[in-house]
Scaffold this motif. Sequence first.
Motif, PDB file in Angstrom:
ATOM      1  N   GLN A 111     -28.037  19.637  24.240  1.00  0.00           N
ATOM      2  CA  GLN A 111     -27.455  20.357  25.381  1.00  0.00           C
ATOM      3  C   GLN A 111     -26.006  20.714  25.080  1.00  0.00           C
ATOM      4  N   VAL A 112     -25.680  21.974  25.258  1.00  0.00           N
ATOM      5  CA  VAL A 112     -24.316  22.433  24.991  1.00  0.00           C
ATOM      6  C   VAL A 112     -23.372  21.796  26.016  1.00  0.00           C
ATOM      7  N   ALA A 113     -22.274  21.235  25.542  1.00  0.00           N
ATOM      8  CA  ALA A 113     -21.282  20.643  26.443  1.00  0.00           C
ATOM      9  C   ALA A 113     -20.501  21.766  27.110  1.00  0.00           C
ATOM     10  N   ILE A 141     -21.901  14.491  14.225  1.00  0.00           N
ATOM     11  CA  ILE A 141     -21.232  15.775  13.962  1.00  0.00           C
ATOM     12  C   ILE A 141     -21.032  16.542  15.274  1.00  0.00           C
ATOM     13  N   LEU A 142     -22.048  16.566  16.122  1.00  0.00           N
ATOM     14  CA  LEU A 142     -21.945  17.279  17.400  1.00  0.00           C
ATOM     15  C   LEU A 142     -20.830  16.683  18.254  1.00  0.00           C
ATOM     16  N   ARG A 143     -20.721  15.361  18.240  1.00  0.00           N
ATOM     17  CA  ARG A 143     -19.677  14.701  19.032  1.00  0.00           C
ATOM     18  C   ARG A 143     -18.285  14.961  18.455  1.00  0.00           C
ATOM     19  N   GLY A 184     -24.110  14.270  23.108  1.00  0.00           N
ATOM     20  CA  GLY A 184     -24.988  13.365  22.363  1.00  0.00           C
ATOM     21  C   GLY A 184     -25.604  12.259  23.195  1.00  0.00           C
ATOM     22  N   ASN A 185     -25.519  12.376  24.520  1.00  0.00           N
ATOM     23  CA  ASN A 185     -26.063  11.324  25.381  1.00  0.00           C
ATOM     24  C   ASN A 185     -27.593  11.392  25.382  1.00  0.00           C
ATOM     25  N   VAL A 190     -15.285   9.632  16.658  1.00  0.00           N
ATOM     26  CA  VAL A 190     -14.000  10.277  16.387  1.00  0.00           C
ATOM     27  C   VAL A 190     -12.847   9.585  17.122  1.00  0.00           C
ATOM     28  N   GLU A 191     -13.127   9.022  18.307  1.00  0.00           N
ATOM     29  CA  GLU A 191     -12.076   8.334  19.069  1.00  0.00           C
ATOM     30  C   GLU A 191     -11.638   7.049  18.347  1.00  0.00           C
TER      31      GLU A 191
END
Length: 503
Positions: A32-34, A194-196, A203-204, A352-353
Amino acid sequence: MLDLTYETPKPKVIAGAKQDWELVIGMEIHAQVASRAKLFSGASTEFGQEPNSNVAFVDAAMPGMLPVINDFCVEQAVRTGLGLKAQINLFSAFDRKNYFYPDLPQGYQISQLYHPIVGEGEVLVELSPGIARLVRIERIHLEQDAGKSIHDMDPTMSFVDLNRTGVALMEIVSRPDIRGPEEAAAYVLKLRQILRYLGTCDGNMQNGNLRADVNVSVCRPGQYEKYQASQDFSHLGTRCEIKNMNSTRFIQAAIDYEARRQIAILEDGGTIIQETRLYDPDKGETRSMRSKEEAHDYRYFPCPDLLPLEIEQTWIDDIAAAMPELPDTKKARFVTDYGMTDYDAGVLTAEVENAAFFETVARGRDGKIAANWVINELFGRLNKEGLGIADTPVSAAQLGGMLDLLASGEISGKMAKGLFEILWTEGGDPAEQAAKHGMKQVTDTGAIEAAVDEVIAANPGQVEKAMANPKLAGWFVGQVLKATGGKANPATVNQLVAQKLGL
Ligand code: ADP
Ligand code: MG
């Protein structure tokens, strides 16, 4: 900078009753696109809202309503394509995929069959240090999600919630390059990572924002190599598609079950029927949903309500210029810049965080020590308490301050652990807290020397033993540390004890 000299793993070999078999897996992942708005309407995409509250007229297929493309969603698909090193198509177009379903009020889904926005790309899936599978991406297309039918709220009625109707999805289609259940799970996780990093999908998986259709076939050893050489699918076995999986654990279990089911049929002299199957996690098995013969004829045709999507190379170049550093590059950089192990770099770059937190701590400090503290103390503690990095009570600045006290010798490693605990529970400035709790390592040799002399003078018997057997010098070190309340620098104590005993 990026070292891609990975070894290719062997495929998973499954021993049948009569002969060995290999697995071949290809996945279609719906991400799903954010985006806050839907693909063709301004309605909100927020999860968990009152049913049918996020529905624009066009989502509900009201007569005369027309879709309007959301360019933010297009941009996210382009970003995702670039992140997967894929070809971005300047020309793409939307098609109608026709089928009847109660939660699909239009009677068709707008998708991209003939001209997807993204073409061939790749995902590097590391399985263990130095061993990775390169999974080819066939395409990514944009499409609408359907609504939701709810069958368990009433004994006699079903309900329809259209909040999800029209939400933008990216369908990421892989080549059948995945060769085992663990690889399949690792592929999903790598793609999710990668998406995140890109921020194009959250990515949920629990909410269904990332779900996979898993295509599974089995073949005899050697067949896959023939397929690779020719790209002729006839060398491979007939596949079955397991729909809608949103857990990597179930994906692995389903593939495992499916492989054994297919092998049993083949070794019994039967043939595999191409079909769509569903995985039942309670029973741990897949069961048929529909066979190819019953498959829908979707009667695809170009959507007359939308012009083809034509994008400019300069726009793609701008998006490419603003791409964040991606996991593989970041991981390789952590290994070279901070001298940490491949494993530690993998842990720190998983999210990434987490990587950003670590880099704040490590800036201007010893990277290896920082990595140790972030992974073992901080992540360890966060995990134990079920917290994410966003909820950490110890900030990067506090942890960094504490590491400075450690590096300058003001506190010992043992004190640092205590101070970390205090920062975790009480917060505060590391230096002030250390002072307040009387944490100060004695590095003043004079004071330590006096303590060593005292212990030696009080224990002549031990001195004799230690001089005969130098291993016993440790006893004196322990006594001195005790006498100084654990504040003496252990290295200095060691040195002085050895010197005084003439060892
Ligand atoms: P469809 O449009 O019917 O879903 P595709 O040709 O687009 O079929 O393929 C869907 C997925 O199935 C792709 O990910 C592809 O890699 C995979 N696939 C195709 N053939 C096989 C096979 N023999 N074994 C395993 N996966 C396969
Ligand atoms: Mg499909």
